[in-house]
Every structure is written in structure tokens, then in C-alpha cells.
Design a protein around this motif. Structure first.
Motif, short mmCIF file in Angstrom:
data_model
loop_
_atom_site.label_atom_id
_atom_site.label_comp_id
_atom_site.label_asym_id
_atom_site.label_seq_id
_atom_site.Cartn_x
_atom_site.Cartn_y
_atom_site.Cartn_z
N PRO A 76 55.78 -9.81 -8.02
CA PRO A 76 56.40 -10.76 -7.34
C PRO A 76 55.33 -11.71 -6.46
O PRO A 76 54.23 -11.18 -6.24
N THR A 84 58.27 -20.01 -3.80
CA THR A 84 57.89 -18.66 -4.02
C THR A 84 59.31 -17.66 -4.35
O THR A 84 59.43 -17.17 -5.26
N ASN A 88 60.15 -15.60 -7.84
CA ASN A 88 60.68 -14.20 -7.50
C ASN A 88 62.20 -14.30 -8.03
O ASN A 88 62.31 -13.17 -8.80
#
Ligand code: F6P
Ligand code: MG
Length: 438
Positions: A76, A84, A88
Motif C-alpha cells: 500500500p 492515496t 490502496n
């Protein structure tokens, strides 16, 4: 036909395998060298802190190269950026496609995903190394490639100025001929990307215009007539009507100049009233255009000691000021998602594209994302491979640098494969492939 599976490095001997095994390592090694080479620059700008940041970035990238080369699980992201969480979540989604106990990894996951992920991790490595977070590791090679192609750019700019000088005297057929030329120039400009060459010089050395006739045989799908049908409506119609063309940009350097020339000609010849450009929010696939590259290129053209090119630079600056040219950024373009998910993942961008009369997708990576980077049969219709992605009439302008191709006449792919083993990846062939809204 069911949706076929994505290309992946798990197919040994495939272009994806070769890319993940060799080309991406080569690119990462160049990134490491670049950071190292700029040590003094970081020292000058930030003192000891700059040196610490350089060390941190170098250790991040060495570790990343090792993860890739030894086929470690995809990790991740750990930074705190607006994308972000999306990345993930995408990793979680990739997990759901695997059996219990299996993890997404560099050589087993879809090629499109891991290749995009590499560039996002390079970005992460810099973000986590302040104060050098904003450093574009590919800027030097992009700028170099711009300067290397200058003679070809100059002749293109001279051609454009000459065209603008005589445009009022051109018949409709002549206008069509001119725009077809510039579409082909923009197509072959796509040969000059620095990702396929592993970051090595790949600039345009000679004028493309004089070679267009010879190159015609290498255009496997030529839908320029469909583009003309859309563009000529503005010219034929009343002066109040607006025609918006969007260009989803690919590489900076020579290719960007070909796109600027095309965009300028579309406005000057009354084929469009506004052109919207879409660029990348971070350094991407080595040579892709960021906002900085876009502005830098216009500034360079303006400042150059050549009257044709500086005239172009002036006109382009003016177009931006008057909003006949508009630059857009969206983080969707640097996500790993296939475009058929855009409406769900980035509905605002999908709505923006719906305002367009024609969206031109430049380059190979855009083609891979349009088609999902899957093992389609060569004869599957383009609009079928797009699946649910139909925001507006669209066209891919791309030289073939990955082994995905649809919409060919029966037998064409097989005939090429029998004589040229690398026809799908060498960049020798191209398409100008259109899909209406279906
Ligand atoms: O490295 C893989 C790749 O996606 C190739 O398929 C292609 O050569 C390159 O990167 C990007 O090409 P483009 O700049 O035309 O999108
Ligand atoms: Mg590119």
C-alpha cells in the motif's frame, strides 16, 4: 465475446514480461542515477537537509527496485495525497481477484496496474523525501529531448505559419488535406516517447511532413474521415456555433509540439472554437506532459531565436490567455484504472468530457487504458473494447507500442504477425481509430 483477461508479466516471454523484467528496472536505475547526479543541486538549494533527502530517496528507490526484481507483493502507499486511498482501495480490489493466500505482485498482477504503480511509487519516494518532494526526476530527459528535436519542430512551425498565411484562399478539400496531414504528424509524433526507449534519446531528428506519404502504409486503421465529418460541421455551420475538441495529452517534447500545431490549425481553420488539453498531475511514464512541461514548452517556443517558432509561441500564449485553449488536470489520468470505470471513479471528469464534440486520446498508454489492456482479438470492434466508456465521440491517435490492438480487418493482424514479430510493439505502425457515442 467475453471480456478477455488483462496482459500481465505472468505470461513469460510476453512484452509485459520483458517490460517488467528489464525496461522498468532500467528506468528505475536511471531515476537513481538522476537523484545521485543532482546531489550538489540539493545541497545548494537546501543545505544538509537536501543531502539527507537525497539519501532517503536513494534508499527508497533501491528498495523499490529490489521489490520489483524479486517479485515482492505490491505494498500500500504510505503518503497522504488525494489519490492515496484510491490506490490502496485498488490494491484491495486486486486482492479480491486472487485465491486465498495469494498477494498481488509485480510479475503476477495486470501489467497496466503494476506499471502505473511504479510511477506512483517513484512519486511517493520523492514525496516522502522533503524538501526535494517536488523534484521531477524526468525533467532533464524531457528537456533534452525537446532540444534534440528542434530542427523538426522548426520546420513544423514554419509549415503552420505558411498554412495560416494562406488559409483564406483554401478550398474545403484543401483544408481537409491540411488537417489530415497534421493529424498524421501528431500520430507519428507519438513515436518519440521516452518510456519505450527506457529513457534513452528517442527524439524526432527529421521533418515528418516530407515522409507522410511513405508512412501511410503503416496506418492500420484510418478513421480521419469520421473526424472530418465532426470538424467540418463547425466550418459549414453558422458562426455562432461552438465546437469543442479535447486532447488527452501524452508526451512532452516533439509530440507536444505536434499536438499544439494540430490544435492551432483546428482553431485557425475554423474547425474548432476551443481546444481543451488534459495533462498529468505528476511525472508519468518518463515523458508524459505535466502542467510545468506544458507551460515550459510554450515559453521555450516564445523565447526561441526563430521567427516561425516564436510566432507560434505568441499565438499559443494568446490562445491560453483568451481561453481558446484550456489546460485541465485530473488525478484520474495517473490512476491505474481502465477508462470504462471513469464514470464511477471520476464522475466529474466523465461529465467534463461529455461536453466535448471530439476527444482525441494521444498515445499508447491511453489506448491500453481505453481497451483495458486486454487480450482482445484483433477484429473486435473498438467501441466494444471500450465497454461502457462513451463520454463523447472519441479517437485514439497512437503508434503501437504494446500488444493490444482491436478493430482490424480480418486477417491483417495474422498477416503482420507472420512477417514481423514485433509489429505490435515497435512503434512502426499506428492507428487513428474513431468511436462514435454508442
Ligand atoms: O512501457 C510500456 C508502455 O506503456 C508502452 O506500451 C509504451 O511504449 C509506453 O509505455 C508509453 O507510450 P506512450 O507514451 O505512447 O503512451
Ligand atoms: Mg507517454
Amino acid at each position: 465475446m467475453e471480456t478477455p483477461c488483462p496482459l500481465s508479466a505472468k505470461y513469460e516471454g510476453s512484452f509485459a514480461y520483458y517490460t517488467v523484467k528489464d525496461r522498468l528496472s532500467q528506468i528505475l536505475t536511471k531515476v537513481i542515477d538522476t537523484i545521485h547526479r543532482n546531489k550538489n543541486k540539493f545541497l545548494e538549494a537546501h543545505g544538509e537537509e537536501g543531502i539527507e533527502a537525497e539519501k532517503k530517496a536513494l534508499s527508497f528507490f533501491s528498495k523499490l527496485r529490489n521489490e520489483m526484481q524479486t517479485d515482492k507483493p505490491i505494498l500500500p502507499l504510505t503518503d497522504q495525497q488525494p489519490d492515496t486511498q484510491i490506490w490502496n482501495q485498488y490494491l484491495d480490489y486486486q486482492r479480491t481477484l486472487l485465491s486465498d493466500g495469494e498477494e498481488p505482485s509485480w510479475f503476477t498482477s495486470p501489467w497496466l496496474y503494476v506499471e502505473c504503480y511504479l510511477y506512483r511509487r517513484i512519486h511517493e519516494g520523492l514525496l516522502l523525501s522533503p524538501p526535494i518532494s517536488e523534484f521531477d526526476v524526468f525533467r532533464d530527459v524531457k528537456n533534452e529531448s525537446f532540444f534534440q528535436s528542434q530542427p523538426a519542430m522548426l520546420s513544423l512551425c514554419a509549415h503552420l505559419q505558411e498554412l495560416k498565411g494562406k488559409m483564406n484562399r483554401l478550398s474545403k478539400d484543401e483544408v481537409r488535406g491540411e488537417i489530415y496531414k497534421l493529424l498524421q504528424v501528431s500520430l507519428w509524433g507519438n513515436k518519440c516517447d521516452l518510456s519505450i526507449s527506457g529513457g534513452q534519446d528517442n527524439s524526432q531528428k527529421s521533418s515528418i511532413l516530407s515522409s507522410l506519404e511513405d508512412y501511410k502504409a503503416f496506418i492500420l486503421v484510418d478513421d480521419m474521415n469520421s473526424l472530418w465529418n465532426i470538424l467540418s460541421k463547425n466550418r459549414d455551420g453558422n458562426t455562432e456555433s461552438r465546437t469543442r475538441v479535447d486532447i488527452v495529452l501524452d508526451n512532452a517534447g516533439f509530440e507536444l509540439i505536434t499536438d499544439f500545431v494540430l490544435a492551432d490549425a483546428m482553431l485557425s481553420l475554423n474547425l474548432a472554437t476551443e481546444v481543451h488539453f488534459h495533462g498529468k498531475v505528476m511525472p508519468w511514464y518518463v515523458s508524459d506532459t505535466t502542467k510545468h512541461d506544458f507551460d515550459w514548452t510554450v515559453r521555450q517556443c516564445l523565447a526561441i531565436n526563430n521567427r516561425w517558432m516564436s510566432k507560434c509561441g505568441q499565438a499559443w500564449k494568446e490562445n491560453l490567455k483568451k481561453e481558446r485553449w484550456v489546460y485541465h488536470e485530473h488525478l484520474f489520468w495517473t490512476l491505474p484504472h481502465e477508462y470504462c470505470t471513469m464514470a464511477e471513479v471520476a464522475p466529474d471528469l466523465y461529465t467534463e468530457l461529455q461536453k466535448s464534440d471530439l476527444v482525441l486520446f494521444k498515445g499508447d498508454l491511453n489506448y491500453r487504458k481505453l481497451t483495458g489492456d486486454r487480450k482482445w482479438d484483433f477484429t473486435v470492434p473498438f467501441s466494444q473494447a471500450l465497454r461502457s466508456f462513451h463520454p463523447a465521440p472519441l479517437c485514439s491517435i497512437r503508434t503501437l507500442k504494446a500488444d493490444v490492438q482491436v478493430g482490424l480487418e480480418a486477417g491483417v493482424g495474422e498477416r503482420l504477425a507472420a512477417t514481423e514479430i514485433d509489429w505490435l510493439t515497435s512503434g512502426k505502425y499506428g492507428v487513428i481509430q474513431f468511436s462514435p457515442v454508442v
